[in-house]
Design an enzyme around this catalytic site. Structure first.
Site, mmCIF file in Angstrom:
data_model
loop_
_atom_site.group_PDB
_atom_site.id
_atom_site.type_symbol
_atom_site.label_atom_id
_atom_site.label_comp_id
_atom_site.label_asym_id
_atom_site.label_seq_id
_atom_site.Cartn_x
_atom_site.Cartn_y
_atom_site.Cartn_z
ATOM 1 N N SER A 56 0.750 -1.056 0.149
ATOM 2 C CA SER A 56 -0.228 -0.262 0.450
ATOM 3 C C SER A 56 0.780 1.208 0.623
ATOM 4 O O SER A 56 1.714 0.744 0.424
ATOM 5 C CB SER A 56 -0.966 -0.248 1.531
ATOM 6 O OG SER A 56 -1.789 1.658 1.241
ATOM 7 N N TYR B 255 -2.176 -1.003 10.122
ATOM 8 C CA TYR B 255 -2.703 -1.036 8.191
ATOM 9 C C TYR B 255 -0.783 -1.208 7.872
ATOM 10 O O TYR B 255 -0.878 -1.681 7.296
ATOM 11 C CB TYR B 255 -3.624 -0.227 8.305
ATOM 12 C CG TYR B 255 -3.502 -0.214 6.592
ATOM 13 C CD1 TYR B 255 -4.722 -1.624 5.575
ATOM 14 C CD2 TYR B 255 -3.348 0.827 5.246
ATOM 15 C CE1 TYR B 255 -4.964 -1.366 4.452
ATOM 16 C CE2 TYR B 255 -3.175 0.152 4.018
ATOM 17 C CZ TYR B 255 -3.941 -0.716 3.625
ATOM 18 O OH TYR B 255 -4.633 -0.988 1.958
HETATM 19 N N1 LIG Z 1 -8.648 0.443 -2.085
HETATM 20 C C1 LIG Z 1 -7.560 0.768 -2.273
HETATM 21 O O1 LIG Z 1 -6.925 2.660 -2.070
HETATM 22 C C2 LIG Z 1 -6.214 0.263 -1.679
HETATM 23 C C3 LIG Z 1 -4.860 1.268 -1.336
HETATM 24 C C4 LIG Z 1 -4.177 0.411 -1.045
HETATM 25 C C5 LIG Z 1 -4.071 -1.259 -1.106
HETATM 26 N N2 LIG Z 1 -4.817 -1.729 -0.983
HETATM 27 C C6 LIG Z 1 -5.139 -3.020 -0.559
HETATM 28 O O2 LIG Z 1 -5.687 -3.579 -1.726
HETATM 29 C C7 LIG Z 1 -5.724 -4.754 -1.079
HETATM 30 C C8 LIG Z 1 -7.394 -5.009 -1.936
HETATM 31 O O3 LIG Z 1 -8.450 -3.903 -0.942
HETATM 32 P P1 LIG Z 1 -9.247 -3.342 -1.698
HETATM 33 O O4 LIG Z 1 -9.107 -2.188 -1.557
HETATM 34 O O5 LIG Z 1 -9.600 -4.037 -2.948
HETATM 35 O O6 LIG Z 1 -10.524 -4.039 -0.830
HETATM 36 P P2 LIG Z 1 -12.240 -4.757 -0.738
HETATM 37 O O7 LIG Z 1 -12.163 -4.353 0.405
HETATM 38 O O8 LIG Z 1 -12.692 -3.918 -2.125
HETATM 39 O O9 LIG Z 1 -11.964 -6.321 -1.161
HETATM 40 C C9 LIG Z 1 -10.750 -7.142 -0.234
HETATM 41 C C10 LIG Z 1 -11.270 -8.823 -0.680
HETATM 42 O O10 LIG Z 1 -10.352 -9.317 0.247
HETATM 43 C C11 LIG Z 1 -10.995 -10.134 1.110
HETATM 44 N N3 LIG Z 1 -10.437 -10.398 2.463
HETATM 45 C C12 LIG Z 1 -10.539 -10.275 3.674
HETATM 46 N N4 LIG Z 1 -10.245 -11.118 4.816
HETATM 47 C C13 LIG Z 1 -10.293 -12.203 3.997
HETATM 48 C C14 LIG Z 1 -9.344 -13.139 4.633
HETATM 49 N N5 LIG Z 1 -9.182 -13.122 6.384
HETATM 50 N N6 LIG Z 1 -9.470 -14.119 3.994
HETATM 51 C C15 LIG Z 1 -9.470 -13.956 2.342
HETATM 52 N N7 LIG Z 1 -10.049 -12.898 1.790
HETATM 53 C C16 LIG Z 1 -10.226 -11.964 2.642
HETATM 54 C C17 LIG Z 1 -12.624 -9.691 1.309
HETATM 55 O O11 LIG Z 1 -13.845 -10.385 1.641
HETATM 56 C C18 LIG Z 1 -12.841 -8.357 0.303
HETATM 57 O O12 LIG Z 1 -12.871 -9.576 -0.897
HETATM 58 C C19 LIG Z 1 -6.508 -5.005 0.193
HETATM 59 O O13 LIG Z 1 -4.894 -5.963 0.431
HETATM 60 C C20 LIG Z 1 -6.171 -3.669 0.630
HETATM 61 O O14 LIG Z 1 -5.448 -3.461 1.581
HETATM 62 C C21 LIG Z 1 -6.455 -0.639 -1.112
#
Ligand SMILES: NC(=O)c1ccc[n+]([C@@H]2O[C@H](COP(=O)([O-])OP(=O)(O)OC[C@H]3O[C@@H](n4cnc5c(N)ncnc54)[C@H](O)[C@@H]3O)[C@@H](O)[C@H]2O)c1
Length: 265
Positions: A146, A159
């Protein structure tokens, strides 16, 4: 030539977090490039929905339920994939959760939960996949870090610490398995509109408040030289590049699709 390097025909990929956001988009893009994709998520119905969408578009995908914070479940996911498909070429460790609390207000249980999913979950995936890929002499692991690793933000300790640990895991594992033909990289996204960020403007029934969405996203966009927030494909295209032979000389790297918010050396 570049098209061929991106071609994943015949490759087998596991994507965690595939029910939503960046994980769903990554599963779809890897499948579009020809991979057979195992869509894994704790939210099984969502993972099935992603697999259904891929198959409807002519791709190959199945769904699997996994809680990535449980080592035995992650080991079983990788074992089942190899049993079903005979190999594992790509693992995209994308599942993650957001947590906001200042250091003073953070409970031990919050820290444990976020580290368990956002770091240990990635570690379990890396370990299981690295064992298989090292033995077959080929593979690419892509971890989700991230932009939180590039700066300190009030409320983001749990986080950010977990994501910083993912960076260290990525680099360390890259040194260990590189000689066996396995690459390990991470993507550190900027602010992307997904379910994780969308909770700021979405009610319990899934209705979006457009004004609130603009109010939350606009300040994030202003921080970026490109003056925009990202969408899931801005990240899934980076995941697909790192997963493919187009990145065959790339390992131990942190790729930052972030609109230019952070530009570390
Ligand atoms: N959205 C952003 O701005 C952003 C920025 C930087 C990093 N990220 C990272 O990208 C990744 C995806 O995030 P996103 O924004 O698509 O979020 P999201 O909430 O849309 O998707 C996250 C997914 O992870 C699944 N999940 C959560 N806990 C779990 C577990 N214990 N076992 C299996 N699955 C699990 C959820 O059910 C969900 O489908 C994450 O690692 C997040 O930290 C997101």
């Amino acid at each position: 030539m570049f098209r061929e390097a991106l071609d994943l025909t015949g490759r087998v990929a596991v994507v965690t977090g595939a029910a939503s956001g960046i994980g769903r988009s990554s599963a779809e893009v890897l499948a579009e490039l020809g991979a057979t994709v195992v869509c894994a998520d704790i939210h099984e119905a969502g993972a099935q929905e992603t697999a259904k969408t891929i198959v409807a578009a002519g791709g190959a995908a199945t769904a699997a339920a996994v809680d990535t914070s449980r080592a035995a479940q992650v080991d079983a996911l990788i074992d089942d994939t190899v049993a079903a498909h005979g190999r594992l070429d790509v693992l995209a460790n994308i599942a993650g959760v957001m947590h906001l609390s200042t250091v003073i207000e953070t409970e031990e249980a919050d820290l444990d939960r976020v580290l368990a999913i956002n770091f240990k979950g990635v570690f379990f995936g890396c370990r299981a996949a690295a064992r298989v890929m090292s033995a077959q002499g080929f593979g690419s692991i892509v971890n989700m870090a991230s932009g939180a690793v590039d700066t300190a933000t009030s409320g983001l300790l749990c986080y950010g610490a977990a994501k910083a640990a993912v960076v260290q895991l990525t680099k360390t594992l890259a040194t260990e398995v590189g000689p066996r033909g396995v690459r390990v990289n991470a993507v550190a996204p900027g602010w992307i509109v997904t379910g994780m960020t969308g909770r700021h403007w979405t009610d319990a029934d899934g209705n979006e408040d457009e004004e609130r969405k603009a109010a939350v996203a606009a300040p994030m966009a202003r921080m970026a030289p490109l003056r925009t927030v990202g969408e899931p494909t801005d990240i899934s295209y980076a995941v697909a590049y790192l997963a493919s032979d187009a990145a065959k000389f790339v390992t131990g790297q942190i790729l930052r699709p972030n609109g230019g918010v952070a530009m570390p050396w």
